[in-house]
Design a protein around this motif. Structure first.
Motif, mmCIF file in Angstrom:
data_model
loop_
_atom_site.group_PDB
_atom_site.id
_atom_site.type_symbol
_atom_site.label_atom_id
_atom_site.label_comp_id
_atom_site.label_asym_id
_atom_site.label_seq_id
_atom_site.Cartn_x
_atom_site.Cartn_y
_atom_site.Cartn_z
ATOM 1 N N GLU A 238 0.832 -1.207 0.000
ATOM 2 C CA GLU A 238 0.000 0.000 0.000
ATOM 3 C C GLU A 238 0.863 1.252 0.000
ATOM 4 N N MET A 239 1.935 1.242 0.795
ATOM 5 C CA MET A 239 2.832 2.404 0.840
ATOM 6 C C MET A 239 3.524 2.619 -0.502
ATOM 7 N N ALA A 240 3.949 1.516 -1.155
ATOM 8 C CA ALA A 240 4.628 1.622 -2.444
ATOM 9 C C ALA A 240 3.698 2.225 -3.502
ATOM 10 N N LEU A 241 2.461 1.742 -3.554
ATOM 11 C CA LEU A 241 1.513 2.272 -4.543
ATOM 12 C C LEU A 241 1.221 3.746 -4.288
ATOM 13 N N ASN A 242 1.067 4.126 -3.028
ATOM 14 C CA ASN A 242 0.786 5.525 -2.700
ATOM 15 C C ASN A 242 1.952 6.420 -3.085
ATOM 16 N N LYS A 243 3.188 5.950 -2.835
ATOM 17 C CA LYS A 243 4.361 6.747 -3.176
ATOM 18 C C LYS A 243 4.491 6.930 -4.687
ATOM 19 N N LEU A 244 4.251 5.837 -5.441
ATOM 20 C CA LEU A 244 4.322 5.937 -6.898
ATOM 21 C C LEU A 244 3.286 6.915 -7.431
ATOM 22 N N SER A 245 2.114 6.907 -6.817
ATOM 23 C CA SER A 245 1.046 7.806 -7.262
ATOM 24 C C SER A 245 1.367 9.253 -6.895
#
Length: 285
Positions: A238-245
């Motif tokens: 979840e953190m990785a997806l949020n950072k990429l976004s």
């Protein structure tokens, strides 16, 4: 039955000095020819003075009975003189250790277990210990075994099979010890005995089920570890997806997000190292 009555008899040194005087007078009477008087004095000294001399050591007591009637207990250490016709019974006031034998019993859900306890106890009422029970040491041994068996029957070994259990024999050591101490004090109060401490010294599954229960414990530990790993992995994904976004590094459609989540979970949750495959084409090739 009377409760304990502490008495403080007169000093034995004065009685011993009187005995010496009586014997000296008896010897003089015998020497000057007054044999009857000397003999009478000697007999009186040995019958009425000498048998009444008692020594009480530290942390010991003497329980006195006169013609079947309880007279009192001498608890103060020293040298005393008491009624020579009393029966004197020594009772130790020291603390005793009872290392209970291993008992094979069933816990509250029926699993056979082995359990043993160490109990520290001492006599607080000498009259009850001597007159209320036949043999207070045997009484302690039997009642302690009964209390340990009752405790084992009241709680499960652990909460693997009974997840609603708030107290278990393995996990609630302090609470179990307090409950055991309380029950022992209730059982042994009749004999005038106080339990100072009670602890479980041995606790294990019975040999016939020990291997099976070990496998259950190992499986439970593995499941708990996997649950923790998955919770952490989901948070990292979840953190990785949020950072990429947030950084606008790459835009992923739902299909690619699902593929990325799947890959990340495989990497994070796997118990073996992974070998990444480098894609030199586009995202869709």
């Amino acid at each position: 039955m009377d409760s304990e009555k502490t008495i403080n008899p007169p000093s034995g040194f004065a009685a011993f000095a009187l005995l010496l005087v009586v014997l000296a007078v008896a010897a003089v009477c015998l020497f000057i020819g007054e044999e009857p008087v000397g003999a009478i004095l000697g007999v009186l000294g040995f019958i009425f003075i000498l048998p009444g001399l008692v020594i009480v050591n530290p942390n010991e007591s003497k329980v006195l009975t006169l013609f079947g009637k309880y007279v009192g207990t001498v608890k103060k250490d020293g040298f005393f003189w008491v009624n020579p016709f009393t029966v004197k019974r020594k009772v130790s006031l020291r603390a005793f250790n009872l290392n209970g034998q291993q008992l094979k019993v069933n816990d509250s859900i029926g699993n056979p277990i082995e359990i043993a306890a160490v109990i520290v106890w001492q006599i607080k009422d000498t009259a009850s210990a001597v007159f209320a029970v036949e043999n207070y040491i045997q009484y302690v041994n039997i009642q302690s075994e009964a209390a340990v068996r009752h405790l084992a029957n009241s709680f499960p070994y652990d909460n693997l099979e009974d997840e609603t259990a708030t107290i278990t024999l393995r996990g609630g050591a302090e609470q179990v010890s307090l409950l055991l101490e309380k029950e022992l004090n209730e059982r042994l109060d009749r004999a005038g005995i106080e339990v100072l401490e009670a602890r479980i010294s041995h606790l294990a599954y019975a040999p016939e089920i020990a291997h099976s229960m070990l496998q259950v414990q190992q499986a439970s530990a593995i499941i708990a570890a996997r649950r923790l790993i998955v919770e952490g992995a989901v948070g990292m994904v979840e953190m990785a997806l949020n950072k990429l976004s947030e950084k606008n590094i790459v835009e992923l459609d739902e299909e690619r997000k699902a593929a990325m989540v799947s890959n990340l979970l495989v990497v994070l949750c796997g118990d073996r190292s992974v070998n990444p495959v480098v894609n030199t084409g586009t995202l869709y090739h």
